[in-house]
Design an enzyme around this catalytic site. Structure first.
Site, PDB file in Angstrom:
ATOM      1  N   ALA B  12       0.801  -1.223   0.000  1.00  0.00           N
ATOM      2  CA  ALA B  12       0.000   0.000   0.000  1.00  0.00           C
ATOM      3  C   ALA B  12       0.838   1.278   0.000  1.00  0.00           C
ATOM      4  O   ALA B  12       0.707   2.120  -0.897  1.00  0.00           O
ATOM      5  CB  ALA B  12      -0.953  -0.006   1.191  1.00  0.00           C
ATOM      6  N   CYS B  44      -6.021  -7.304   4.297  1.00  0.00           N
ATOM      7  CA  CYS B  44      -7.205  -7.341   5.169  1.00  0.00           C
ATOM      8  C   CYS B  44      -8.249  -8.319   4.664  1.00  0.00           C
ATOM      9  O   CYS B  44      -9.162  -8.695   5.397  1.00  0.00           O
ATOM     10  CB  CYS B  44      -7.842  -5.965   5.257  1.00  0.00           C
TER      11      CYS B  44
END
Lengths: 468, 468
Positions: B12, B44
């Site tokens: 990210a 996630c």
């Protein structure tokens, strides 16, 4: 001894003020005059009562009348209408079941609410033509649909009630594409009626802005609603019962009509007593809910509130504003001066399977009128992580001010996660955050509930880029 | 010519920074070294991949590697591990498939992420013992369950993978009751395993506070989870494969073990180069993501961020913080100095049918440590109008500071409407609102979505009363 607090109107604002005053100052006498039968009820639930989601009108009552009297010690008198106020003598004249009398007050709260606007259409008086402004009218609409009306305290029908001599109605015209109109479209579709919605403006849901409205309108059509935008109704046709809606040269045959073209504050009683209204037509109040007359307060749908975005008086008759102001006035009367609070025009409505929400200024023209130099964007974002099943699209329209970079408002529409996402925008508006700062908020993320960049963040990011 | 931006780590923070730099300064050379196979993926989502809600590991990828190269012009090299940094010479040493080489940089971003903590339990190396720190480990867990592992880029199993010679496992021990533990409990229950959760503290979900955790724990038990609170695991028993969890004198027989006791920032590479860590053990950065070393930035799970509530450095390794910081550093490198933004510790997790959320300080002891004089309340409120069908209860715990009246934080748990309601709290925390002001926010209301007083407002009202 202190003269009593007299409250005119026994709904959200009135009963909140009465309850809070008694709690903070139990020795104070508090008298509430309510001209109708019902007190403290959730009028926002009426469309869902008509729809059948809510079993009885009684379910809409927040606090039973007996509790106000027995537990809270409030002198609550239903079926008592205040007919005049004498602000010099500090008295009100009351028409009750046993005749007229005068009541003196130490403080007075005008919480007379608002009523459905009844436009001067020809045929407004025909049977089968309704507004939806109170509990019994909702019961009448159910009866008109050939359904029972549980909880109604009136025998039979209201003045225009009787519908079903000729069997259950098959079609209905809704005049006005506002909240009530859209919610009632859902209720009527639930009972399989053909539903026509007439809106004189180019879009429904005017306060939500054209972008959100356009998405809602597509959905209404998908749900089988016959949408007549940009279409002014001229009146209703029929002998005793309504048979059609007149629109220009045309007549659209319908069995029922529901008129929902907005509400108007019940200011007449106050105005006759010299209590001033503001620019919106509702009663002008200061930050403590005080009117221009000593010892006279106003709250709820009859009163203005200050819009935190524009800094100007505004009239957005909604339940929270009424409850909040009533409670604050009660606290003030109980000895602790408490501001009624500002509004930012936050609202949400369910439109069939969609959630539609707004806060602040969502229309460029309106923002310009308020003195801003608005820039707006509309984006589509996902309601969940792109890979998590069951997500859907959320459309966000967001406005910012070019000069200051300040967030001005936003509207949102989607199938999930909209109603409470608007509260982020509302909170940011209360604190006059810049769009840039909104784009940097630490908002929640987990795959089932949001993309990493929440739709509010994405909208703010895009808008901030355009404001640079 | 400017030396390239070199990014260590292709998830990210790293890919956001690389992309933003190239967008704002297309002539800048940007090289990303990623030691693994995968870039830019949603870790996630791994529990939902194991659960079966997500079809393939490929679905978790936000942007395919090819797009970074072909569309964004980034020199992305997977299977390249940076083994050392020379901050004087401004070079990194890289071990790639074709051997070791040096690469010079003009700016360097350390985005090496975090890894699952592997506690020194006896038996950590047994077959059938897993952590869940990357894509391939999630694939291994699926294989261990006797399921296919779509999207996996590795043949067969990881080092501890092979489970199913003896048939599908019937029971699993989850060590650690944090996010991952709770999410994995749901995933394993979906596959009908007996699930034991071992938590050494008195409660699961430590960052969410005892009140929220207690409600989650009741729900876990309802869902058939065997919960062992206040229970320290001593190790794992077995020959080659794990057969039991050792707890004191007891052995709890299980077929699989998942260890999820937290993550640790991958700071070793940076520390060896003289890049300083802060009080949390993660890399210390300033508001632009700069480390103590010139031209070296850090972002994502390896870096600290400033907590807006305490004003102190904090380490909350979450996806939004990583994305935000990466993007901001890219913008700064592109010529526009952009702060990485503060955090307020906002988090949400799905625990079977519950949504559990938090922001700010939710524990009195923690708040006292941060220098506040905390007062806290816990309330139950409804998720919808009391009369609207389908609503459920939302429990809100809220903390305020006695001295200043300031909101310190809140946790919430309920079946609906929690995940995005916490964002109101988060936004209020960013602007240091008082509890009193929070209680007066104009939040959205309509019967299907909220009571008139939103649970956040009710909590703030009650807390404000206690702070007076």
């Amino acid at each position: 001894m202190t003269e009593p607090l007299v409250v005119i109107g026994g709904d959200a604002a009135g009963m909140s003020a009465a309850s809070k005053t008694k709690r903070d100052d139990p020795d104070r006498e508090v008298i509430v005059f309510e001209k109708g039968e019902w007190v403290s009820y959730g009028a926002c639930g009426l469309p869902y009562y008509v729809k059948g989601d809510i079993e009885s009108l009684e379910d809409l009552v927040s606090v039973p009348a007996e509790s106000f009297v027995e537990e809270r010690g409030i002198d609550l008198r239903t079926n008592h209408e205040v007919t005049s106020i004498d602000t010099e003598a500090r008295t009100v004249t009351v028409a009750g079941p046993d005749g007229e009398f005068e009541q003196s007050y130490g403080d007075l709260l005008v919480a007379t609410g608002a009523r459905a606007v009844e436009p001067p259409f020809e045929g407004m008086g025909l049977d089968g033509v309704f507004t939806l402004h109170d509990m019994e009218m909702a019961a009448s609409v159910r009866r008109a649909l050939g359904l029972d009306a549980p909880g109604s305290r009136q025998e039979g029908d209201g003045p225009r009630g009787d519908a079903s001599a000729d069997g259950a109605p098959e079609s209905v015209a809704i005049v006005g594409g506002g909240y009530i109109g859209i919610e009632m479209a859902e209720a009527f579709r639930e009972h399989d009626l053909d539903v026509h919605v007439f809106e004189m403006l180019p879009h429904t849901l005017q306060p939500f802005g054209a972008e959100a409205a356009a998405t809602v309108e597509e959905h209404l059509v998908e749900q089988g609603v016959d949408l007549h935008l940009d279409t002014a109704v001229d009146g209703f046709v029929g002998d005793e019962r309504v048979e059609a809606v007149a629109v220009g040269d045309e007549e659209v045959p319908v069995d029922l009509v529901l008129v929902g073209v907005g509400v108007r504050p019940n200011v007449e009683l106050a105005e006759a007593a010299g209590i001033e209204t503001g620019p919106t037509g509702a009663i002008a109040t200061d930050q403590y809910g005080r009117t221009n007359v000593d010892h006279v307060y106003a709250a709820g749908d009859v009163a203005e509130a200050t819009n935190a975005v524009t800094g100007e008086p505004d009239h957005v008759p909604l339940a929270l504003t009424a409850n909040r102001a009533g409670r604050a006035i009660g606290a003030t009367l109980g000895g602790e001066p408490t501001p009624v609070g500002e509004i930012v025009g936050t609202a949400v409505v369910k439109a069939f399977d969609l959630e539609v929400a707004r806060a602040g200024l969502v229309d460029e023209a309106e923002a310009r009128e308020a003195g801003f130099d608005p820039v707006s964007i509309t984006i589509e974002a996902e309601s969940r992580a792109h890979y998590y099943p069951g997500g859907s699209s959320i459309q966000v329209t967001m406005l910012g001010d070019r000069g200051t970079g300040r967030l001005l408002g936003a509207s949102m529409v989607g199938r999930e996660g909209v109603a409470k996402r608007i509260d982020t925008v509302a909170t940011a508006l209360h604190t006059e955050l810049s769009v840039e700062r909104v784009s940097m908020l630490d908002l929640s993320y987990a795959p089932p509930f949001s993309p990493v960049w929440d739709p509010v963040l994405t909208a703010a990011k895009v808008l901030a880029g355009k404001l640079e």
